[in-house]
Design an enzyme around this catalytic site. Structure first.
Site, PDB file in Angstrom:
ATOM      1  N   LYS A 117      34.771 -57.728 -36.026  1.00 31.18           N
ATOM      2  CA  LYS A 117      33.571 -57.010 -35.581  1.00 31.18           C
ATOM      3  C   LYS A 117      32.610 -57.875 -34.771  1.00 31.18           C
ATOM      4  CE  LYS A 117      30.282 -55.619 -38.569  1.00 31.18           C
ATOM      5  NZ  LYS A 117      29.626 -54.698 -39.529  1.00 31.18           N
TER       6      LYS A 117
ATOM      7  N   ARG B 206      34.746 -49.918 -39.942  1.00 35.50           N
ATOM      8  CA  ARG B 206      34.324 -48.743 -39.177  1.00 35.50           C
ATOM      9  C   ARG B 206      34.388 -48.931 -37.659  1.00 35.50           C
ATOM     10  NH1 ARG B 206      28.859 -46.607 -40.857  1.00 35.50           N
ATOM     11  NH2 ARG B 206      28.477 -48.478 -42.083  1.00 35.50           N
TER      12      ARG B 206
ATOM     13  N   GLY C  14      31.132 -60.511 -51.577  1.00 40.55           N
ATOM     14  CA  GLY C  14      29.700 -60.226 -51.530  1.00 40.55           C
ATOM     15  C   GLY C  14      28.920 -61.265 -50.750  1.00 40.55           C
ATOM     16  N   THR C  15      27.683 -60.892 -50.427  1.00 42.19           N
ATOM     17  CA  THR C  15      26.882 -61.769 -49.556  1.00 42.19           C
ATOM     18  C   THR C  15      26.515 -63.091 -50.239  1.00 42.19           C
ATOM     19  OG1 THR C  15      24.973 -60.441 -50.243  1.00 42.19           O
ATOM     20  CG2 THR C  15      25.927 -59.945 -48.099  1.00 42.19           C
TER      21      THR C  15
ATOM     22  N   LYS D 259      34.849 -65.993  -4.710  1.00 44.53           N
ATOM     23  CA  LYS D 259      35.179 -66.645  -5.977  1.00 44.53           C
ATOM     24  C   LYS D 259      35.289 -68.146  -5.773  1.00 44.53           C
ATOM     25  CE  LYS D 259      38.832 -68.186  -7.239  1.00 44.53           C
ATOM     26  NZ  LYS D 259      40.198 -68.624  -7.559  1.00 44.53           N
TER      27      LYS D 259
ATOM     28  N   GLN E  51      35.658 -67.905 -45.848  1.00 45.76           N
ATOM     29  CA  GLN E  51      35.524 -67.062 -47.033  1.00 45.76           C
ATOM     30  C   GLN E  51      36.765 -66.177 -47.071  1.00 45.76           C
ATOM     31  OE1 GLN E  51      32.797 -63.762 -47.024  1.00 45.76           O
ATOM     32  NE2 GLN E  51      32.365 -63.936 -49.213  1.00 45.76           N
TER      33      GLN E  51
HETATM   34  C1  UD1 Z   1      23.156 -56.015 -47.328  1.00 52.63           C
HETATM   35  C2  UD1 Z   1      22.103 -56.278 -48.387  1.00 52.63           C
HETATM   36  C3  UD1 Z   1      21.090 -55.147 -48.388  1.00 52.63           C
HETATM   37  C4  UD1 Z   1      20.477 -54.989 -47.019  1.00 52.63           C
HETATM   38  C5  UD1 Z   1      21.563 -54.809 -45.958  1.00 52.63           C
HETATM   39  C6  UD1 Z   1      20.972 -54.874 -44.579  1.00 52.63           C
HETATM   40  C7  UD1 Z   1      23.234 -57.554 -50.146  1.00 52.63           C
HETATM   41  C8  UD1 Z   1      23.842 -57.465 -51.490  1.00 52.63           C
HETATM   42  N1  UD1 Z   1      22.737 -56.399 -49.658  1.00 52.63           N
HETATM   43  O1  UD1 Z   1      23.835 -54.841 -47.745  1.00 52.63           O
HETATM   44  O2  UD1 Z   1      20.066 -55.388 -49.338  1.00 52.63           O
HETATM   45  O3  UD1 Z   1      19.578 -53.900 -46.986  1.00 52.63           O
HETATM   46  O4  UD1 Z   1      22.545 -55.872 -46.053  1.00 52.63           O
HETATM   47  O5  UD1 Z   1      21.930 -54.530 -43.628  1.00 52.63           O
HETATM   48  O6  UD1 Z   1      23.188 -58.612 -49.567  1.00 52.63           O
HETATM   49  N2  UD1 Z   1      29.568 -60.376 -45.542  1.00 52.63           N
HETATM   50  C9  UD1 Z   1      30.398 -61.452 -45.604  1.00 52.63           C
HETATM   51  N3  UD1 Z   1      31.102 -61.679 -46.750  1.00 52.63           N
HETATM   52  C10 UD1 Z   1      31.005 -60.869 -47.832  1.00 52.63           C
HETATM   53  C11 UD1 Z   1      30.143 -59.758 -47.769  1.00 52.63           C
HETATM   54  C12 UD1 Z   1      29.432 -59.534 -46.604  1.00 52.63           C
HETATM   55  O7  UD1 Z   1      30.529 -62.216 -44.641  1.00 52.63           O
HETATM   56  O8  UD1 Z   1      31.663 -61.161 -48.840  1.00 52.63           O
HETATM   57  C13 UD1 Z   1      28.826 -60.119 -44.312  1.00 52.63           C
HETATM   58  C14 UD1 Z   1      29.283 -58.807 -43.691  1.00 52.63           C
HETATM   59  O9  UD1 Z   1      30.301 -59.058 -42.741  1.00 52.63           O
HETATM   60  C15 UD1 Z   1      28.017 -58.290 -43.037  1.00 52.63           C
HETATM   61  C16 UD1 Z   1      26.910 -58.866 -43.897  1.00 52.63           C
HETATM   62  O10 UD1 Z   1      27.472 -59.935 -44.624  1.00 52.63           O
HETATM   63  O11 UD1 Z   1      27.855 -58.801 -41.748  1.00 52.63           O
HETATM   64  C17 UD1 Z   1      26.279 -57.840 -44.831  1.00 52.63           C
HETATM   65  O12 UD1 Z   1      27.267 -57.344 -45.713  1.00 52.63           O
HETATM   66  P1  UD1 Z   1      27.370 -55.823 -46.087  1.00 52.63           P
HETATM   67  O13 UD1 Z   1      28.504 -55.654 -47.034  1.00 52.63           O
HETATM   68  O14 UD1 Z   1      27.343 -54.977 -44.876  1.00 52.63           O
HETATM   69  O15 UD1 Z   1      26.008 -55.645 -46.907  1.00 52.63           O
HETATM   70  P2  UD1 Z   1      25.232 -54.317 -47.121  1.00 52.63           P
HETATM   71  O16 UD1 Z   1      25.910 -53.520 -48.158  1.00 52.63           O
HETATM   72  O17 UD1 Z   1      24.952 -53.669 -45.828  1.00 52.63           O
END
Ligand code: UD1
Ligand code: CA
Length: 452
Positions: free
Chosen positions: A22, A15, A80-81, A333, A75
């Site tokens: 980002k 986005r 996923g997180t 400078k 990664q």
């Molecule tokens: C996540 C949480 C949610 C919380 C929210 C807060 C999980 C499953 N959910 O959701 O409960 O309310 O954050 O903002 O954890 N990222 C990676 N690798 C990945 C996936 C994500 O590095 O494989 C990073 C993303 O770049 C981001 C962060 O982790 O900075 C969160 O990931 P995002 O997919 O935005 O999670 P949400 O769906 O917002």
């Protein structure tokens, strides 16, 4: 307890509509990743692991820029997180302290909040940071029983009853590193997103007889950046805090909303910062200095009693000693200006040293660049540089010397000497009048030809 930071920064940030990863977009003059790293630094982490994916090389360079010892875990696919945190496991081989998971796009988690989490860890195996947002929207929900956290349910997977919960997941989690990786191994991806959710470790921990809790912080701390609009909101939030802090510390800001600070701006008390002043990274301004309107400062040091601007530009390496004066449309400078020296009007002073008590006349330029290399200009004490002097570096002007206005100085000037390097003036009596008469005649002739 020894602590390790795991900072998730692999996401693409679709986005943002950007070629730049980002977490490298800037807030207060530095990548947002640096803010997350600085927040975590309050826990004096033994190791800092940044999980990178999209633009990993650039993210790595930026992380090392802040902390040369930062470890990058790759990664390759963003599954996923939970999957992201698992990538940090090899980097934490042999580490038996706590791991705290932070996010590269969530820059404002405060050191105090992280310390409260560390405190809560003393009585629970897993500690989650929650908050009560004005609009719970699509955040994960924290399902509590008293002060115990039973589980976290993602919005997409939640029942209506669970969606009615207003205590939300910030994403920040703390647990013993070994426990964390053990729990993640048990996480599956049978959910609405088909992802490995870090949040699932809470239910797994409870099922294994471990205890989990959540502590709350202010919503402002959990502000996450997903779009350019969020980026602007984060900048505004940072600036509002920085301005308030500066005033609390005894800095006068007649129009605080027009002053822009960087991540690390340091300003002493009884300094006045006038309207529309912008600070880039790396600026220190000492007590009792005065930065006048429309000045731009970065990578510089301004000492007590110095007056800068209006409309001055201090670039990296500008070092102003006490009671110096840098006036309008002056750029400095990589130059040291010693005590009481003045550069008041329309000048460029680069790669130079100006001795104490010297006065640099209007329009003076240190010609430091020959197209290939940069060269140094050395100006002694109590020197008077005449207006519009070009100092062609490398060149030295000795103590107490004087240069004539309009001189192009290419050779060193000895102490106490007067250097004049310009064509000598010739006066031709009556010549101006003759010239004007000639021009008038020509003009009249031209008008006649055009009319006829
Ligand atoms: C996540 C949480 C949610 C919380 C929210 C807060 C999980 C499953 N959910 O959701 O409960 O309310 O954050 O903002 O954890 N990222 C990676 N690798 C990945 C996936 C994500 O590095 O494989 C990073 C993303 O770049 C981001 C962060 O982790 O900075 C969160 O990931 P995002 O997919 O935005 O999670 P949400 O769906 O917002
Ligand atoms: Ca998110």
């Amino acid at each position: 307890m020894a602590t390790a930071l795991i900072i998730l920064a692999a996401g693409k940030g679709t986005r943002m509509k950007s070629d730049l990863p980002k977490v490298l977009h800037k807030v207060a003059g530095v990548p947002m990743l640096h803010h997350a790293m600085r927040g975590g630094a309050a826990l004096s982490p033994e190791r800092t692991i940044v999980v990178a994916g999209h633009g990993a090389d650039e993210v790595e360079a930026a992380a090392r820029d802040y902390d040369p010892d930062a470890i990058i875990a790759l990664q390759e696919e963003q599954n996923g997180t939970g999957h992201a945190v698992a990538q940090a496991k090899p980097a934490l081989e042999g580490f038996d302290g706590d791991a705290i998971v932070l996010y590269g796009d969530t820059p404002f988690i405060s050191p105090e909040t992280l310390e409260r989490m560390a405190e809560a860890r003393k009585s629970h195996d897993v500690v989650v940071l929650g908050f009560e947002p004005a609009d719970p929207a699509r955040y994960g929900r924290l399902v509590m029983s008293g002060d115990r956290l039973d589980r976290i349910v993602e919005f997409k997977d939640a029942s209506d009853e669970e969606r009615a919960i207003t205590f939300c997941n910030s994403g920040v989690i703390c647990a013993g590193a070994a426990t964390l990786f053990d729990l993640i191994e048990a996480v599956g991806n049978d959910n609405a997103s088909g992802e490995y959710y870090l949040t699932d470790i809470v239910a797994i921990a409870n099922a294994r007889g471990l205890s989990a809790t959540a502590i709350a912080c202010d919503e402002a701390e959990t502000l996450g950046i997903n779009s350019r609009t969020d980026l602007a909101a984060a900048e505004a939030a940072f600036q509002a805090r920085a301005r308030a802090e500066a005033m609390e510390n005894g800095v006068t800001l007649p129009a605080p909303e027009t002053v822009h600070f960087a991540f690390d701006t340091a300003i002493g008390r009884d300094t006045t910062i006038e309207q529309n002043v912008v600070f880039g990274p790396g600026v220190t301004v000492e007590t009792g200095a005065h930065i006048r309107a429309f000045s731009h400062l970065e990578g510089c040091h301004v000492s007590r009693g110095a007056v800068v601007g209006p409309y001055a530009r201090l670039r990296p390496g500008a070092e102003l000693a006490e009671d110096t004066r840098i006036g309008n449309f002056v750029e400095v400078k990589n130059a040291t200006i010693d005590e009481g020296a003045k550069v008041n009007h329309l000048s460029y002073i680069g790669d130079a040293h100006v001795g104490s008590g010297s006065n640099i006349g209007a329009g003076t330029i240190t010609c430091n660049y020959d197209g290939l290399g940069k060269h140094h200009t050395e100006i002694g004490e109590n020197v008077f540089i005449g207006s519009n002097t070009m100092l062609v570096a490398p060149v030295t002007v000795g103590n107490g010397a004087l240069t004539g206005s309009g001189s192009v100085i290419t050779k060193d000037v000895p102490a106490d000497a007067l250097a004049i390097a310009r064509a000598e003036q010739v006066n031709k009596p009556g010549m101006a009048r003759k010239l004007f008469e000639l021009l008038k005649k020509k003009k009249a002739q031209k008008t006649r030809t055009e009319a006829g």
